[in-house]
Enzyme design. Structure first.
Site, PDB file in Angstrom:
ATOM      1  N   HIS A 326       0.817  -1.187  -0.035  1.00 45.82           N
ATOM      2  CA  HIS A 326       0.032  -0.193  -0.142  1.00 45.82           C
ATOM      3  C   HIS A 326       0.953   1.149   0.114  1.00 45.82           C
ATOM      4  O   HIS A 326       0.685   2.127  -0.781  1.00 45.82           O
ATOM      5  CB  HIS A 326      -0.882  -0.227   1.278  1.00 45.82           C
ATOM      6  CG  HIS A 326      -1.558   1.182   1.661  1.00 45.82           C
ATOM      7  ND1 HIS A 326      -2.927   1.519   1.166  1.00 45.82           N
ATOM      8  CD2 HIS A 326      -0.920   2.324   2.197  1.00 45.82           C
ATOM      9  CE1 HIS A 326      -3.206   3.001   1.557  1.00 45.82           C
ATOM     10  NE2 HIS A 326      -2.150   3.235   1.951  1.00 45.82           N
ATOM     11  N   GLU A 327       2.027   1.189   0.914  1.00 45.09           N
ATOM     12  CA  GLU A 327       2.883   2.450   1.011  1.00 45.09           C
ATOM     13  C   GLU A 327       3.610   2.710  -0.215  1.00 45.09           C
ATOM     14  O   GLU A 327       3.798   3.814  -0.799  1.00 45.09           O
ATOM     15  CB  GLU A 327       3.789   2.413   2.166  1.00 45.09           C
ATOM     16  CG  GLU A 327       3.190   2.326   3.587  1.00 45.09           C
ATOM     17  CD  GLU A 327       2.399   3.813   3.882  1.00 45.09           C
ATOM     18  OE1 GLU A 327       2.842   4.593   3.174  1.00 45.09           O
ATOM     19  OE2 GLU A 327       1.292   3.829   4.625  1.00 45.09           O
ATOM     20  N   GLU A 406      -5.866   7.047  -1.089  1.00 46.54           N
ATOM     21  CA  GLU A 406      -5.703   5.803  -0.083  1.00 46.54           C
ATOM     22  C   GLU A 406      -6.216   4.660  -0.746  1.00 46.54           C
ATOM     23  O   GLU A 406      -5.774   3.455  -1.015  1.00 46.54           O
ATOM     24  CB  GLU A 406      -6.432   6.101   1.014  1.00 46.54           C
ATOM     25  CG  GLU A 406      -5.743   7.080   2.185  1.00 46.54           C
ATOM     26  CD  GLU A 406      -4.178   6.493   2.515  1.00 46.54           C
ATOM     27  OE1 GLU A 406      -3.956   5.419   2.836  1.00 46.54           O
ATOM     28  OE2 GLU A 406      -3.235   7.521   2.628  1.00 46.54           O
TER      29      GLU A 406
END
Length: 466
Positions: A326-327, A406
């Site tokens: 995700h990061e 996000e």
């Protein structure tokens, strides 16, 4: 005939109108925030049972713990917010800013710097203002750490560690703030008609330098960074970075557990020199909170032991990789670069408008500066007060954009085949950090830079079931 409020307003001198507008807008924002927080507190108070759609992912004990934690935090936030609004209003009404400026002049005068040394006076003013802010904020910070965070099992600090940390933060902040401000004021003074371009370029360079040196030189003053030991997790991280062309040079574990049991992960660095930092509280195998103290160790370990009832904390290796997926998605999708570009465009616009407004004497008169127009005070008035409506709108737009980013980063992790692990990691992190999964829609829309847990899980669900 009686004058109408509109007519009275028009008859007021420009400086009174500016001053009243700043105060009214500040209270309008505060009341709006208080209204939203009230709506959210009502959710905390009334949602006492796990909603049906959360039945699979949250047990009633954790749900109740997170409800009480968030309720305490919200109540604390209400009182600290009210205090800070009243304090700000009193400072403005009682002429706190011109008083502090005068006091700074007297102090720098005694040190042999006359009125022509405006930059020296500005630095004394800045030092006094930040000192005042630190002292008045200290009781709130103490209460938050040693009452709220302690009560809910997050605080890992002793009182000595807290004070040492606070003093260190203050000193490091001054070591950066004072030289940077003095250079900025000097550039504005000598920059001529196009000073705003040079001022903007200077702040751009400073922010890039700070981002580059922060994790190598500043963060280690507060926390211990150790390279992630060789092993399966490190190999998997390196493989994943290689697969998406992320130029990884080092992976660190930071001892966040000395401060708090909240968990996190981030990456930093420019160009071909990127590093990943994992909080030990994120890693099941490394979290000090999961380790039993050896028998016969000192009382502090007993204390830590009694605080860590939230076993077992942290994520398994596959889940850590999903969180990193995700990061790294933020990097691959250019979110970091987009955020830098937006922030620099905003910074340039603000400096340009500052250049347009700095010559307006009524701005200074409005805040009690009748004879002088110090540059630092001009920066403060324009950036903090005059731009506040613009800042509120910008902040809301950035929150909306952040939520979108996000979802995109989650979708990127999903493409890497990590949907199932990210799904379980999000649930674990929500549980470890006692996040409350139910929120009022307006509160969520205005405040949440990350989408609510349920929305993220629903977006991941499709891939999880495949």
């Amino acid at each position: 005939a009686m004058a109408l409020p509109g007519e009275l307003w028009v008859e007021l001198p420009a400086e009174r109108r500016i001053f009243c507008s700043v105060l009214l807008f500040s209270w309008a924002v505060y009341l709006w925030e208080a209204f939203l927080a009230h709506r959210q507190r009502r959710v905390y108070r009334t949602t006492t049972h796990v909603p049906q759609e959360l039945g699979q992912i949250m047990d009633s004990e954790t749900f109740e713990k997170s409800r009480l934690y968030q309720l305490d935090k919200s109540t604390f936030s209400f009182w600290s917010g009210l205090y800070s609004e009243v304090e700000g209003t009193m400072i403005l009404l009682c002429g706190g800013i011109p008083f502090l400026w005068k006091l700074s002049g007297q102090i720098s005068g005694r040190a042999g710097f006359g009125q022509e040394y405006e930059i020296v006076q500005s630095l004394v003013f800045l030092l006094l203002a930040t000192l005042f802010s630190a002292v008045t904020g200290l009781p709130w910070s103490l209460y938050n750490t040693f009452v709220i965070e302690e009560k809910h099992g997050f605080n890992q600090q002793t009182l000595g560690f807290f004070f040492k940390d606070t003093v260190k933060k203050f000193v490091v902040t001054q070591c950066i703030l004072l030289p940077v401000t003095s250079l900025l004021l000097y550039i504005i003074k000598i920059g001529g008609d196009y000073f705003f371009i040079y001022a903007w370029l200077f702040t751009l360079v400073v922010s890039l330098v700070l981002v580059t040196i922060y994790a190598d030189y500043i963060a280690p003053l507060f926390d211990k960074f150790i390279p992630l030991p060789e092993g399966e997790l490190k190999q998997q991280i390196e493989t994943m970075a290689k697969n998406i062309d992320f130029p990884l040079t080092k992976v660190y574990v930071v001892e966040g557990s000395k401060r708090s049991s909240h968990s996190n992960a981030y990456f930093y660095g420019f160009f071909k020199n990127k590093r990943i930092v994992l909080f030990d509280t994120l890693l099941e195998d490394y979290s000090a909170l999961n380790k039993e103290p050896a028998e016969g160790e000192d009382g502090e370990n007993e204390e830590t032991k009694s605080k860590t009832k939230n076993k077992k904390q942290g994520c398994k290796n596959e889940e850590v990789l999903a969180v990193l997926g995700h990061e790294l998605g933020h990097w691959k999708l250019g979110h970091t670069v987009k955020n830098i570009i937006i922030s620099q465009m905003n910074s340039f616009l603000c400096f340009f408008l500052f250049a347009v407004l700095i010559g307006r004497k009524e701005l200074f008169t409005a805040f009690g500066f009748h004879d002088t127009q110090p540059t630092l005070i001009g920066l403060m008035i324009i950036f903090q007060f005059i731009f506040s409506p613009y800042n509120e709108v910008l902040s809301f737009c950035l929150t909306v954009l952040s939520r979108r980013f996000e979802f995109q980063a989650d979708a990127f992790a999903k493409e890497l085949g990590k949907a199932k692990d990210l799904y379980s990691a999000l649930i674990k992190l929500n549980k470890d950090n006692l996040g409350f999964p139910v929120s009022d829609w307006i509160f969520s829309m205005w405040h949440y830079s990350h989408p609510p847990l349920l929305e993220r899980l629903q977006a991941l669900k499709g891939a999880k079931q495949e």
